[in-house]
Design a protein around this motif. Structure first.
Motif, PDB file in Angstrom:
ATOM      1  N   GLU A   1      59.498   1.097 -16.812  1.00 22.10           N
ATOM      2  CA  GLU A   1      59.151   1.883 -15.353  1.00 22.10           C
ATOM      3  C   GLU A   1      57.784   1.938 -15.662  1.00 22.10           C
ATOM      4  O   GLU A   1      57.239   1.817 -14.221  1.00 22.10           O
ATOM      5  CB  GLU A   1      59.769   3.193 -15.497  1.00 22.10           C
ATOM      6  CG  GLU A   1      61.559   2.944 -15.106  1.00 22.10           C
ATOM      7  CD  GLU A   1      62.178   4.166 -14.895  1.00 22.10           C
ATOM      8  OE1 GLU A   1      62.320   4.265 -13.461  1.00 22.10           O
ATOM      9  OE2 GLU A   1      61.958   5.112 -15.683  1.00 22.10           O
ATOM     10  N   ASN A   2      56.978   2.395 -16.457  1.00 21.68           N
ATOM     11  CA  ASN A   2      55.834   2.639 -16.399  1.00 21.68           C
ATOM     12  C   ASN A   2      54.610   1.434 -15.967  1.00 21.68           C
ATOM     13  O   ASN A   2      53.768   1.460 -15.424  1.00 21.68           O
ATOM     14  CB  ASN A   2      55.106   3.412 -17.635  1.00 21.68           C
ATOM     15  CG  ASN A   2      55.686   4.817 -17.875  1.00 21.68           C
ATOM     16  OD1 ASN A   2      56.186   5.381 -16.897  1.00 21.68           O
ATOM     17  ND2 ASN A   2      55.477   5.237 -19.111  1.00 21.68           N
ATOM     18  N   GLU A   3      55.239   0.444 -16.598  1.00 27.32           N
ATOM     19  CA  GLU A   3      54.763  -0.810 -16.450  1.00 27.32           C
ATOM     20  C   GLU A   3      55.005  -1.295 -15.015  1.00 27.32           C
ATOM     21  O   GLU A   3      54.595  -2.769 -14.552  1.00 27.32           O
ATOM     22  CB  GLU A   3      54.906  -1.758 -17.350  1.00 27.32           C
ATOM     23  CG  GLU A   3      54.439  -1.525 -18.658  1.00 27.32           C
ATOM     24  CD  GLU A   3      52.905  -1.619 -18.842  1.00 27.32           C
ATOM     25  OE1 GLU A   3      52.120  -2.394 -18.122  1.00 27.32           O
ATOM     26  OE2 GLU A   3      52.116  -0.335 -19.388  1.00 27.32           O
ATOM     27  N   ARG A   4      55.992  -0.673 -14.273  1.00 31.35           N
ATOM     28  CA  ARG A   4      56.510  -1.283 -13.021  1.00 31.35           C
ATOM     29  C   ARG A   4      57.322  -2.568 -13.054  1.00 31.35           C
ATOM     30  O   ARG A   4      57.475  -3.164 -12.139  1.00 31.35           O
ATOM     31  CB  ARG A   4      55.290  -1.268 -11.785  1.00 31.35           C
ATOM     32  CG  ARG A   4      54.801   0.222 -11.486  1.00 31.35           C
ATOM     33  CD  ARG A   4      53.714  -0.104 -10.712  1.00 31.35           C
ATOM     34  NE  ARG A   4      53.108   1.387 -10.052  1.00 31.35           N
ATOM     35  CZ  ARG A   4      52.834   2.616 -10.766  1.00 31.35           C
ATOM     36  NH1 ARG A   4      52.924   2.397 -12.121  1.00 31.35           N
ATOM     37  NH2 ARG A   4      52.307   3.558 -10.080  1.00 31.35           N
TER      38      ARG A   4
ATOM     39  N   LYS B   1      62.731  -0.574 -11.818  1.00 27.20           N
ATOM     40  CA  LYS B   1      62.810   0.727 -11.171  1.00 27.20           C
ATOM     41  C   LYS B   1      64.156   1.403 -11.497  1.00 27.20           C
ATOM     42  O   LYS B   1      65.056   0.565 -11.453  1.00 27.20           O
ATOM     43  CB  LYS B   1      62.317   0.649  -9.673  1.00 27.20           C
ATOM     44  CG  LYS B   1      63.180  -0.296  -8.872  1.00 27.20           C
ATOM     45  CD  LYS B   1      62.856  -0.342  -7.512  1.00 27.20           C
ATOM     46  CE  LYS B   1      63.682  -1.238  -6.601  1.00 27.20           C
ATOM     47  NZ  LYS B   1      63.170  -1.213  -5.167  1.00 27.20           N
TER      48      LYS B   1
ATOM     49  N   TYR C   1      65.776   4.575 -24.460  1.00 24.83           N
ATOM     50  CA  TYR C   1      64.936   5.212 -23.371  1.00 24.83           C
ATOM     51  C   TYR C   1      63.554   5.301 -23.384  1.00 24.83           C
ATOM     52  O   TYR C   1      62.713   5.353 -22.433  1.00 24.83           O
ATOM     53  CB  TYR C   1      65.550   6.527 -23.169  1.00 24.83           C
ATOM     54  CG  TYR C   1      67.040   6.676 -22.613  1.00 24.83           C
ATOM     55  CD1 TYR C   1      67.227   6.330 -21.101  1.00 24.83           C
ATOM     56  CD2 TYR C   1      68.116   6.744 -23.529  1.00 24.83           C
ATOM     57  CE1 TYR C   1      68.616   6.233 -20.809  1.00 24.83           C
ATOM     58  CE2 TYR C   1      69.381   6.880 -22.884  1.00 24.83           C
ATOM     59  CZ  TYR C   1      69.672   6.457 -21.569  1.00 24.83           C
ATOM     60  OH  TYR C   1      70.742   6.424 -21.006  1.00 24.83           O
ATOM     61  N   SER C   2      62.996   4.920 -24.558  1.00 28.30           N
ATOM     62  CA  SER C   2      61.679   4.730 -24.735  1.00 28.30           C
ATOM     63  C   SER C   2      61.198   3.332 -23.954  1.00 28.30           C
ATOM     64  O   SER C   2      60.277   3.081 -23.324  1.00 28.30           O
ATOM     65  CB  SER C   2      61.209   4.607 -26.264  1.00 28.30           C
ATOM     66  OG  SER C   2      60.010   4.376 -26.413  1.00 28.30           O
TER      67      SER C   2
ATOM     68  N   TYR D   1      69.188   0.980 -13.129  1.00 28.70           N
ATOM     69  CA  TYR D   1      67.848   0.276 -13.339  1.00 28.70           C
ATOM     70  C   TYR D   1      67.886  -0.952 -12.786  1.00 28.70           C
ATOM     71  O   TYR D   1      68.873  -1.914 -12.888  1.00 28.70           O
ATOM     72  CB  TYR D   1      67.416  -0.027 -14.819  1.00 28.70           C
ATOM     73  CG  TYR D   1      67.027   1.445 -15.514  1.00 28.70           C
ATOM     74  CD1 TYR D   1      65.808   2.243 -15.113  1.00 28.70           C
ATOM     75  CD2 TYR D   1      67.918   2.386 -16.232  1.00 28.70           C
ATOM     76  CE1 TYR D   1      65.713   3.347 -15.568  1.00 28.70           C
ATOM     77  CE2 TYR D   1      67.830   3.534 -16.585  1.00 28.70           C
ATOM     78  CZ  TYR D   1      66.678   4.084 -16.535  1.00 28.70           C
ATOM     79  OH  TYR D   1      66.488   5.397 -16.865  1.00 28.70           O
TER      80      TYR D   1
ATOM     81  N   LYS E   1      61.374   3.615 -20.425  1.00 26.08           N
ATOM     82  CA  LYS E   1      60.347   4.575 -19.799  1.00 26.08           C
ATOM     83  C   LYS E   1      59.263   3.532 -19.617  1.00 26.08           C
ATOM     84  O   LYS E   1      58.278   3.216 -18.761  1.00 26.08           O
ATOM     85  CB  LYS E   1      60.089   5.793 -20.516  1.00 26.08           C
ATOM     86  CG  LYS E   1      58.713   6.325 -20.132  1.00 26.08           C
ATOM     87  CD  LYS E   1      58.946   7.772 -20.811  1.00 26.08           C
ATOM     88  CE  LYS E   1      57.939   8.567 -20.282  1.00 26.08           C
ATOM     89  NZ  LYS E   1      57.865   9.119 -18.865  1.00 26.08           N
ATOM     90  N   PHE E   2      58.866   2.735 -20.614  1.00 28.34           N
ATOM     91  CA  PHE E   2      57.809   1.665 -20.958  1.00 28.34           C
ATOM     92  C   PHE E   2      58.212   0.728 -19.793  1.00 28.34           C
ATOM     93  O   PHE E   2      57.064   0.333 -18.987  1.00 28.34           O
ATOM     94  CB  PHE E   2      57.810   1.065 -22.298  1.00 28.34           C
ATOM     95  CG  PHE E   2      56.927  -0.288 -22.242  1.00 28.34           C
ATOM     96  CD1 PHE E   2      55.784  -0.287 -22.523  1.00 28.34           C
ATOM     97  CD2 PHE E   2      57.511  -1.418 -22.160  1.00 28.34           C
ATOM     98  CE1 PHE E   2      54.901  -1.376 -22.356  1.00 28.34           C
ATOM     99  CE2 PHE E   2      56.755  -2.648 -22.069  1.00 28.34           C
ATOM    100  CZ  PHE E   2      55.384  -2.604 -22.184  1.00 28.34           C
TER     101      PHE E   2
END
Length: 135
Positions: free
Chosen positions: A67-70, A73, A60-61, A89, A64-65
């Motif tokens: 997703e944050n970097e796009r 999604k 999950y880390s 995802y 999240k990375f």
């Protein structure tokens, strides 16, 4: 501990847990083939690459990375045969090239058996159980 246990360790090593860097590459290799969700990513790793394991925390880390970097999604979807909706995802279309490059790093790493004792170079550890069940 005794000498027998030491020899047994090298004959039957415990699975290796992926770090975040490897997990990012592994996740992208799966998502390039199709959308997936967390539990499925862990189960697929255990099926296709039995020498490796992945903890929920690291997975999950990594998600999240990404997703944050796009690069990926997430969206909610009711998965047939499962109770509650799952967070699915997928790779953003504009990041397909970079995702492919990173996925290749995972595939090369796994095929070369890095970190696995008694692993001859180029020996493929994956896909031995690929067609068993869908988890």
């Amino acid at each position: 501990m005794n000498f027998e246990e030491i020899y047994d360790f090298f004959q039957n090593p415990p699975p290796l847990y992926l770090n975040k860097e490897l997990t990012v590459c592994y996740v992208l290799s799966v998502l390039l083939a199709g959308d997936s969700y967390g539990t499925e990513l862990i189960q697929q790793l255990e099926r296709e690459y039995p020498a490796y394991r992945l903890s929920d925390t690291v997975l999950y880390s990594a998600l999240k990375f990404l997703e944050n970097e796009r690069v990926i999604k997430g969206y909610w979807k009711k998965v047939e045969g499962r109770g509650r909706p799952r967070r699915m995802y997928q790779v953003h279309p504009e990041f397909q090239g970079q995702a492919h490059d990173l996925a290749l790093l995972w595939q090369q790493y796994a095929q070369e058996g890095h970190g696995i004792p008694n692993s001859p170079p180029g020996h493929v550890h994956s896909h031995e159980n690929k067609n068993q069940g869908t988890g």
